[in-house]
Design an enzyme around this catalytic site. Structure first.
Site, PDB file in Angstrom:
ATOM      1  N   HIS A 197      86.022  60.087  54.910  1.00 39.80           N
ATOM      2  CA  HIS A 197      87.341  59.445  54.570  1.00 39.80           C
ATOM      3  C   HIS A 197      88.455  60.270  54.283  1.00 39.80           C
ATOM      4  O   HIS A 197      89.652  59.757  53.918  1.00 39.80           O
ATOM      5  CB  HIS A 197      87.032  58.382  53.496  1.00 39.80           C
ATOM      6  CG  HIS A 197      86.240  59.071  52.538  1.00 39.80           C
ATOM      7  ND1 HIS A 197      85.089  58.337  51.874  1.00 39.80           N
ATOM      8  CD2 HIS A 197      86.437  60.318  51.769  1.00 39.80           C
ATOM      9  CE1 HIS A 197      84.512  59.285  50.827  1.00 39.80           C
ATOM     10  NE2 HIS A 197      85.494  60.321  50.721  1.00 39.80           N
ATOM     11  N   TYR A 238      88.507  76.538  50.414  1.00 41.35           N
ATOM     12  CA  TYR A 238      88.272  76.680  51.811  1.00 41.35           C
ATOM     13  C   TYR A 238      89.047  78.201  52.345  1.00 41.35           C
ATOM     14  O   TYR A 238      88.539  78.480  53.313  1.00 41.35           O
ATOM     15  CB  TYR A 238      88.540  75.589  52.629  1.00 41.35           C
ATOM     16  CG  TYR A 238      87.796  74.278  52.380  1.00 41.35           C
ATOM     17  CD1 TYR A 238      86.682  74.318  51.956  1.00 41.35           C
ATOM     18  CD2 TYR A 238      88.377  72.974  52.385  1.00 41.35           C
ATOM     19  CE1 TYR A 238      85.779  73.106  51.652  1.00 41.35           C
ATOM     20  CE2 TYR A 238      87.602  72.022  52.489  1.00 41.35           C
ATOM     21  CZ  TYR A 238      86.713  71.799  51.878  1.00 41.35           C
ATOM     22  OH  TYR A 238      85.821  70.859  51.464  1.00 41.35           O
TER      23      TYR A 238
END
Length: 509
Positions: free
Chosen positions: A171, A270
């Site tokens: 999502h 990340y």
């Protein structure tokens, strides 16, 4: 004839109850047979009680079957949904806590980083087991819809080694879309394009997102035919909230030119730049909501949520049932995909699939996230072309980590596993190679219960960990670790906790 949908990991109350509600808002799907499977009988029973009550309250002919036998749940299934977290919160805690000893401070730790890589080592063998059962007992045309993280690595393994058509669903795109609409509204009002009371909604803003899961980029944004990419930085920097809560995402927008789908805390773990020095982490995060960057934030929220559901379950049963009406339907892609395949109604979403040339400057074997269209003919993925060069570079680093992680998990190869850890951007920014080797050994030993493919490697790692010549580590709670709330503290905000517990997206406001 009613379709059968198997839900693996059905004890996940937010996902299971929400997706099944969404499916049952579709008139043609209201006779669906759901087969719920989980290895935790207690959780499975609680979720099934809630769902059966919802079905009865809405007067639809859907049915729910619960079983501890996975093959029984999968037998004859037309669709399979996976919500599993292999090792549960116990394993998740090691994904966060062990790397902290080596200075690797993660917000979530379920996609990349040491936590995401080890999560894949546990999850890939399990999902390949699901695939084997699907091949053997499910409908031959069965579609596997994977919601489990790490999304890209698990979906990669299922498509390459599982022999089952697998699509990953997330999502993240929807979450950033409303932020962009909010920023455009402020920008448009400031420049006189709309009146002081006019609103800009997601429906007013056309987007194209492309990249890899949790590192997908809004490469096209149009509002009233205006290309909003050149105006987006100004729009975000002028927003009343986001300059405080989305510092990493806005900095990436400033330096790469495009906004990333994933939350501030996720994105910060990340890449190598925002969590590498403990003294600087607070400069980039906000503690108003866990997803903005809190150390181990998702582990805390999941721990609290599980305790709360156990504690508050009688109240859930007494509360009003979910309503199967269009206005109550959520935004998760799964129900819309099933509706389109079964009815022919066209749906456009963003899906995680094998690249095969969709994004031309990412590897063909990678799992990419890009726009797709669904109808009775199946899922179609248009060609996106090249990502902007900097965005592709960020993604390609992660793809290398993922490829090594997948192959390590499938083959139980500790060398590939350690190379995956070395290539991880945040880990490499914080640790040197000997530290990475030792951290991986420690994580393998801690995860022995869930890592059968590494039995020989774990035996060797135990010898090294008991050798008496280990590198020093530190007791480190992280730059922004918050304590797990007690039940008494959660009772003070009972309605808020019930609402959050019922959402699949735990970062929703």
């Amino acid at each position: 004839m009613a379709i059968k949908i198997a839900v693996i990991g059905a004890g996940s109350v937010g996902f299971t109850r929400g997706i099944c509600r969404d499916i049952l808002t579709v008139p043609e799907l209201q006779d669906t047979h759901f087969a719920y499977h989980d290895i935790n009988e207690h959780n499975l029973d609680m979720v099934a009680q809630l769902m059966k009550r919802d079905i009865a309250s809405n007067g639809v002919p859907a049915t729910v079957q619960t079983t501890l036998s996975r093959r029984e749940a999968l037998e004859g299934a037309n669709y399979v949904l996976s919500f599993v977290r292999v090792g549960g919160l116990e394993a998740f805690a090691t994904d966060v806590d062990i790397p902290l000893k080596y200075g690797v401070d993660q917000c979530v730790g379920d996609t990349l980083g040491p936590g995401g890589i080890m999560y894949a080592q546990r999850g890939i063998p399990a999902l390949l087991g699901f695939c084997k059962d699907i091949r053997e007992v499910a409908d031959p045309k069965c579609l596997f819809l994977n919601y489990s993280n790490p999304m890209a690595m698990l979906t990669w393994a299922c498509n390459k080694y599982g022999g089952v058509r697998t699509v990953g669903l997330c999502h993240g795109v929807q979450g950033g879309h409303w932020q962009i609409a909010s920023c455009i509204e402020g920008w448009a009002r400031k420049h006189g394009h709309i009146g002081p009371e006019d609103k800009v909604t997601k429906k007013d803003v056309d987007i194209i997102c492309a990249g890899i899961n949790h590192q997908t980029w809004y490469v096209q944004i149009k509002w009233r035919g205006i290309d909003m990419i050149p105006h987006l930085l100004e729009a975000f920097e002028s927003h009343p909230e986001f300059p405080k809560t989305e510092k990493v995402r806005i900095d990436m927008l400033k330096r790469f030119g495009y906004y990333s789908t994933e939350s501030n805390g996720h994105l910060s773990e990340y890449v190598p730049w925002y969590r590498k020095r403990a003294s600087e982490i607070m400069d980039w995060i906000d503690l108003g909501t866990w997803i903005n960057g809190e150390t181990g934030g998702y582990l805390r929220v999941c721990t609290e949520g599980r305790r709360w559901f156990e504690h508050d379950f009688p109240n859930w049963m007494e509360a009003p049932a979910n309503e199967f009406t269009p206005e109550k339907r959520g935004e998760e892609h799964g129900s819309y995909i099933i509706e389109s395949l079964e009815t022919g109604r066209v749906y456009r979403g963003h899906f995680n699939v094998v690249n095969n040339g969709v994004i031309t400057n990412l590897p063909d074997d990678a799992i990419i996230e890009a726009p797709g269209y669904v109808d009775r003919n199946g899922i179609s993925m248009p060609i996106v072309g090249d990502l902007p060069l900097g965005c592709a570079a960020v993604c390609n680093v992660s793809v290398s980590v993922q490829r090594l992680g997948v192959e390590a998990a499938v083959h139980g190869d500790p060398l590939l596993l350690k190379q995956s850890m070395m290539m991880d951007p945040l880990t490499g920014a914080v640790c040197n190679p000997p530290e990475i080797w030792q951290m991986t050994d420690e994580m393998l030993v801690a995860g022995e219960e869930w890592l059968p493919q590494y039995s020989a490697a774990i035996a060797d790692a135990k010898v090294r960990m008991n050798s008496g010549s280990l590198l020093p580590t530190k007791e480190y709670a992280g730059a922004a670790r918050l304590p797990v709330k007690s039940l008494e503290e959660m009772e003070a905000k009972a309605e808020e906790n019930r609402k959050r517990g019922s959402e699949s997206d735990k970062a929703k406001k």
